[in-house]
Design a protein around this motif. Structure first.
Motif, PDB file in Angstrom:
ATOM      1  N   PRO A 107       0.825  -1.216   0.000  1.00  0.00           N
ATOM      2  CA  PRO A 107       0.000   0.000   0.000  1.00  0.00           C
ATOM      3  C   PRO A 107       0.856   1.261   0.000  1.00  0.00           C
ATOM      4  CG  PRO A 107      -0.921  -1.613   1.515  1.00  0.00           C
ATOM      5  CD  PRO A 107       0.388  -2.176   1.037  1.00  0.00           C
ATOM      6  N   ALA A 108       1.956   1.266   0.773  1.00  0.00           N
ATOM      7  CA  ALA A 108       2.812   2.459   0.839  1.00  0.00           C
ATOM      8  C   ALA A 108       3.452   2.751  -0.520  1.00  0.00           C
ATOM      9  CB  ALA A 108       3.892   2.280   1.907  1.00  0.00           C
ATOM     10  N   GLN A 109       3.889   1.695  -1.208  1.00  0.00           N
ATOM     11  CA  GLN A 109       4.469   1.891  -2.548  1.00  0.00           C
ATOM     12  C   GLN A 109       3.426   2.433  -3.514  1.00  0.00           C
ATOM     13  OE1 GLN A 109       5.798  -2.118  -3.177  1.00  0.00           O
ATOM     14  NE2 GLN A 109       7.934  -1.665  -2.628  1.00  0.00           N
ATOM     15  N   TYR A 110       2.206   1.913  -3.374  1.00  0.00           N
ATOM     16  CA  TYR A 110       1.137   2.365  -4.271  1.00  0.00           C
ATOM     17  C   TYR A 110       0.823   3.850  -4.026  1.00  0.00           C
ATOM     18  CZ  TYR A 110      -3.038   2.632  -7.008  1.00  0.00           C
ATOM     19  OH  TYR A 110      -3.941   3.004  -7.954  1.00  0.00           O
ATOM     20  N   VAL A 111       0.747   4.231  -2.765  1.00  0.00           N
ATOM     21  CA  VAL A 111       0.479   5.642  -2.429  1.00  0.00           C
ATOM     22  C   VAL A 111       1.611   6.522  -2.976  1.00  0.00           C
ATOM     23  CG1 VAL A 111       0.288   7.299  -0.521  1.00  0.00           C
ATOM     24  CG2 VAL A 111      -0.957   5.117  -0.417  1.00  0.00           C
ATOM     25  N   GLU A 112       2.839   6.065  -2.800  1.00  0.00           N
ATOM     26  CA  GLU A 112       3.974   6.858  -3.287  1.00  0.00           C
ATOM     27  C   GLU A 112       3.922   7.037  -4.797  1.00  0.00           C
ATOM     28  OE1 GLU A 112       7.976   6.734  -1.476  1.00  0.00           O
ATOM     29  OE2 GLU A 112       8.637   5.926  -3.413  1.00  0.00           O
TER      30      GLU A 112
END
Lengths: 318, 318
Positions: free
Chosen positions: A253-258
């Motif tokens: 999820p963090a990679q996707y948000v970034e």
């Protein structure tokens, strides 16, 4: 004179052919010939016909260098031109050096010439190349990749960079630099290929919970999205949502948000005149420093250089 | 569909034609036609023939845009292709927009279309353009110059930049940016055209005293050259030497020393791995800061960017 055979076929991208021809013509050290599968003239993607010098099927003496330009239509397996792959398979083993521009890498790959090798292609075709030919190590950010006597290059205008690399290999850096200057291009481009790709959100997921989470990020990339807040939006557990992200989007999820924030920041830099701190804030990176770090990590260049290259004309007296 | 007529002739630079064709083809908003003076196919500078759609002499309906590519042979007044200038003179007054790539500006100038206008051309042709057509305001550092409905561009690959400027004018910045990305080029290049020029010392002066002074600078650009030391070398008075510099080289002694040092620094940045302070010292600029200031003044870019662009390949995994 080194013999360079340039493979052409119906639909070939004109600039993929013209760039190398122009570069290789300059130092008067090459004999370039255009070859189509059957020796008939071809029609380029822009509709301009190209007369050819020979048929691939008639080539008996292997050239010094075999150069294969591209066609964005090659992204579909049905788009492969008749007779090219067979002839590449026949001719290439005796050729000293093989090179491709843009989608030409897909033709080389289909002829088995990229197996176990590092290679690149147009940014829009990198995924296709990797998926269709898993034995190829695709380098999606490179402009030119050299793996022994194999050179592959990024999209369209990268054929100019590729040909300058051939000149440098054969005739030294001074000749390559002089030719670059006459053509009014850099010998070496700043940054890789990733910066040219179109900033866009990821694919639309099929799973409805995942889709709800992804939609929330897309709707407001600057909101403080956490795994927990996204799980709440999606009405599933954090653990389950993490699994959905990895399975369907191949990212945390963090990679996707970034990456969504990066796309938002790129769009702001391209189309607005917002100062960098405002861009950082509006895209959700908070600070200039984070914005800069993320740009360097993903695109290899800082945000101000990105703006300089992709913001519209109109400054500088134009 | 906007009608774009591209003027071709024997010896035309292939990439001057292919770049614009590729850019203008992408958004499907243009009908491009190639026109030679008499409608016969032409042979490009690289020897590849180009079929044409029409004869310039047969053009009755003025196109929306008239685009004139170049040929470095145009630098000589004898190198002008037969029939092109006459036809430009006839057709251009009714055309909405006129554009040139590279040496094409010399054809426009010969047809009187640049009189009283601002324009650019290939860096190697800027002086010729200014001398042969004094009514033209030449901008030697520009990549693209827009003066009302007239657009001129720098050498060869600048035809791609020019065509992106046409797209931006007609279809907006988003379309232009998208096309740039697909072709894997910047929408906007960093810096002007001057950086591409070949670093070289000035012409050899005829006056023997001036020549002695100039030779002393060339032999050791880093020595502490002053008007007085140069006058001593030349065995003339400082006042007389200053006059000789201005008359024959159109520069003060200090300007001449600076430009010789700049050429030396450019060569060091291109071909050596010396760190910037060493480059500054060896070329006579003393400090990084002076080196930087002179680069920005003359080339519009700092020294490290210059090295990045013109130092040979081989880093970055290639």
């Amino acid at each position: 004179m080194k013999d360079v055979l340039i493979v052409v076929y119906d639909g070939v991208t004109l600039l993929d052919v013209a760039g190398p021809l122009q570069v290789l013509h300059a130092p008067q050290a090459y004999r370039t010939r255009l070859a189509s599968p059957d020796g008939a003239p071809v029609t380029t993607d822009v509709g301009v016909p190209l007369a050819v010098d020979t048929a691939l099927s008639a080539v008996r003496t292997p050239p010094d260098t075999l150069l294969v330009p591209g066609d964005l239509g090659l992204r579909s397996a049905d788009g492969m031109p008749d007779g090219v792959v067979d002839q590449l398979t026949r001719i290439a083993p005796d050729v000293r050096r093989v090179a491709s521009v843009c989608g030409g890498a897909l033709l080389l790959a289909a002829a088995g010439l990229l197996d176990g090798r590092r290679a690149t292609t147009h940014w829009a075709l990198c995924e296709v190349l990797a998926q269709r030919f898993p034995a190829v190590t695709v380098e999606p950010d490179a402009i030119v990749v050299r793996d022994g006597s194999l050179l592959t290059s990024a999209g369209v205008t990268a054929g100019i960079d590729l040909s300058l690399a051939l000149l440098e290999e054969d005739l030294g850096p001074d000749v390559a630099r002089t030719v670059a200057r006459w053509l009014v291009v850099f010998l070496q481009r700043p940054g890789g290929q990733a910066q040219y790709g179109i900033p866009k959100p990821g694919p639309v997921p099929r799973n409805p919970a995942l889709r709800a989470a992804v939609d929330a990020v897309a709707a407001d990339p600057a909101a403080p999205h956490t795994l927990e807040s996204l799980a709440q939006t999606a009405a599933v557990s954090a653990r389950h949502l993490g699994r959905l992200f990895r399975r369907e989007l191949n990212a945390t999820p963090a990679q996707y948000v970034e990456s969504t924030r990066l796309a938002a920041a790129r769009t702001l830099l391209e189309s607005s005149d917002a100062v960098l701190p405002a861009v950082a804030r509006q895209s959700g990176f908070g600070s200039d420093e984070t914005l800069r770090r993320v740009f360097l990590k993903h695109l290899g260049i800082p945000p101000h250089a990105y703006r300089e290259r992709f913001h519209p004309f109109g400054r500088n007296d134009r």
